[in-house]
Design an enzyme around this catalytic site. Structure first.
Site, short mmCIF file in Angstrom:
data_model
loop_
_atom_site.label_atom_id
_atom_site.label_comp_id
_atom_site.label_asym_id
_atom_site.label_seq_id
_atom_site.Cartn_x
_atom_site.Cartn_y
_atom_site.Cartn_z
N HIS A 6 11.39 58.86 14.83
CA HIS A 6 13.00 59.51 15.18
C HIS A 6 12.54 60.98 14.65
O HIS A 6 13.42 61.87 14.61
CB HIS A 6 13.88 58.76 14.41
CG HIS A 6 13.84 58.88 12.91
ND1 HIS A 6 13.62 57.94 12.23
CD2 HIS A 6 14.19 59.81 12.22
CE1 HIS A 6 13.73 57.86 11.04
NE2 HIS A 6 14.34 59.09 10.59
N ASP A 47 9.64 52.13 14.78
CA ASP A 47 9.97 53.76 14.50
C ASP A 47 8.66 54.33 13.80
O ASP A 47 8.85 54.70 12.70
CB ASP A 47 11.00 53.67 13.61
CG ASP A 47 11.86 55.09 13.53
OD1 ASP A 47 11.38 56.05 14.22
OD2 ASP A 47 12.81 55.42 12.72
N SER A 60 12.41 60.91 5.80
CA SER A 60 11.85 59.87 6.59
C SER A 60 10.40 60.21 7.21
O SER A 60 10.10 61.26 7.26
CB SER A 60 12.65 60.13 7.77
OG SER A 60 14.03 59.56 7.86
#
Length: 499
Positions: A128, A158, A232
């Site tokens: 992402h 992911d 992230s």
């Protein structure tokens, strides 16, 4: 009570306490040695690892939402008197002919984190972080920057793998065995929260195997080390300096860290990363079954001692499970030597199984333990899970009905097939009504669902259902296990009490 000046009261109290301590040795308490509040310092560890953690900057070209929408009429320019103070303003949006000027495409930027796993320039991050990016730039701790290309990505866990071409070998880190991580172990995150590069936070592993409903293979490590936007894709380290997870998500009502951070375990991402580096895509194993959880009432209806395993609700006719003899109603309790304690263990283990490998699958079927041999196929990431064909029923002229377990049931007629949008090639006993507040209602049984089995025996008419329920009652069974299908052919098991 006498009133004393404040300074006298403080002095009197001090003297009284001193006298008490002197006169009464038992009142002297020694403070026990406190347990260590954490590592004395992670400065050396941080210094050793920080150059392997990178900031990932992406840019993406976006256009107006209505670009290419030919059905949207152009808005004419308002008629303004010459020299109007609003004339220049509207000229920004309308051309000389008075037609609306389409907005220009614009660039958007995003920031995330990543880390180097190979000194030659292999970098790992979240999918992402780079999803939809036109350009990816990697910023290193020493201030240098390199353009990156995407080697491969996987949306389901992911993760994305990038490649840069460095002028000299990079500082790299390695993965640890995340299966050995224990709740309470110290963990350290390094990343770029809110664009603040090279930020180090410390905490513990708060929980393992967390399912936050983000994908089919959820088994996150939970940590209270502060993770925020921009973290992230960054690494979660153990105290040996090895990566135990990729920081991926947080739960927060504010958007900032409240101590609920989640990392994809190294054991989950490593096989995916290896495949992305080798093939540019994932090659997951596929069993060809649809499964659901074994609840306590389902376990009771199946005669199991306790709830465990994954209950097969459907078998794909083209999948490897079909020729291996797996059937709806079977409970998978072991796969390729791995115990299946709960439903969500199975998809992850099957996905990690090499394609074309032959494995043993232990199932429970009608109270008996059986072992089946299955050759694993490759999962087509674009296909749906299960497609079911249940044959063509004989359609009676007049519906036959019955009521039991809070359900009104009917045989299928042409009119009922049309009303509930049930295909001609589907058979079963139709549920036409569900009593409000009944157990069936609580378990989301709906009018239009079809009963295909009762107590693992097929039924084709309301009379079959009644007969099978009577048999179960006489045998002392307290729960009736129903195999249901919705009009789209999706299967699931529901256990309803016979009392």
């Amino acid at each position: 009570m006498p009133v004393y000046p404040k300074n006298l009261m403080r002095r009197t109290s001090a003297l009284a306490i001193a006298a008490l301590l002197a006169a009464s040795p038992v009142a002297v308490f020694t403070q026990p040695a406190l347990a260590s509040a954490g590592p004395p310092s992670v400065a050396d560890l941080s210094e050793r690892l920080i150059d392997a953690v990178v900031n990932i900057s992406t840019s993406q070209t976006v256009t107006a939402d209505n670009e290419g929408d030919d059905d949207t009429p152009s808005q004419p320019m308002p008629k303004l008197p010459p020299g109007s103070p609003f004339e220049d303003f509207f000229n920004q949006f309308f051309n000389k002919d008075g037609k609306e000027v389409p907005p220009h495409p614009r660039k958007t930027e995003a920031l995330g984190s990543g880390f180097v796993i190979d000194a030659s320039g292999i970098i790992v991050t979240n999918n992402h972080v780079i999803d939809g990016a036109d350009d990816i730039e990697v910023n290193f701790n020493d201030g240098s920057k390199l353009k990156a290309k995407l080697l491969g990505r996987d949306k389901k866990v992911d993760v994305a793998v990038l490649k840069v071409d460095p002028p000299k070998p990079l500082k790299a880190v390695k993965f640890a065995d995340s299966d050995k991580v224990r709740v309470g172990d110290w963990a350290m995150a390094i990343g770029n929260p809110f664009g603040l590069s090279s930020t180090v936070t410390l905490g513990i592993i708060s929980a393992r195997n967390r399912d936050i409903n983000s994908g089919p293979y959820d088994n996150y490590l939970q940590t209270d080390a502060a993770i925020n936007k921009g973290n992230s894709g960054g690494p979660l380290f153990n105290m040996d300096g090895d990566v135990i997870g990729i920081n991926t998500a947080i739960i927060s009502p504010t958007g900032g860290s409240i101590g609920l951070g989640f990392s994809v375990p190294a054991a989950t991402v490593q096989p995916v990363i290896d495949q992305l580096r080798q093939f540019g895509e994932t090659r997951r194993g596929w069993l060809g079954v649809k499964i659901q959880s074994v609840t306590d009432d389902i376990a009771e209806s199946l005669g199991m001692d306790h709830a465990q395993g994954a209950l097969i609700a459907g078998v794909d006719g083209k999948g490897p499970a079909k020729p291996a003899g797996l059937e709806p109603g079977d409970v998978i309790v072991k796969f390729d030597g791995h115990d299946i304690k709960e439903m969500r263990d199975l998809p992850r283990i099957v996905a990690d199984t090499p394609v074309d490998k032959t494995v043993e699958v232990v199932i429970l079927r009608k109270g008996q333990s059986l072992t089946k041999t299955v050759t694993i196929a490759r999962l087509d990431e674009g296909e749906s899970t299960v497609k079911t064909s249940l044959g063509t029923p004989a359609v009676p002229e007049k519906p036959r009905t019955t009521k039991a377990l809070g359900l009104e049931m009917s045989s299928l007629t042409k009119e009922l097939r049309g009303k509930f949008k049930i295909g001609d090639d589907t058979k079963g006993v139709l549920i036409t009504n569900v009593d409000d507040g009944s157990t069936a209602d609580d378990k989301q049984v709906k009018p239009g669902d079809l009963i295909l089995q009762v107590g693992q025996q097929p039924v084709e008419s309301p009379a079959d259902v009644t007969k099978r329920l009577d048999e179960l009652k006489k045998s002392g069974t307290k729960q009736a296990l129903l195999l249901l299908s919705n009009p789209q052919g999706e299967l699931r098991f529901v256990a309803l009490g016979l009392d």
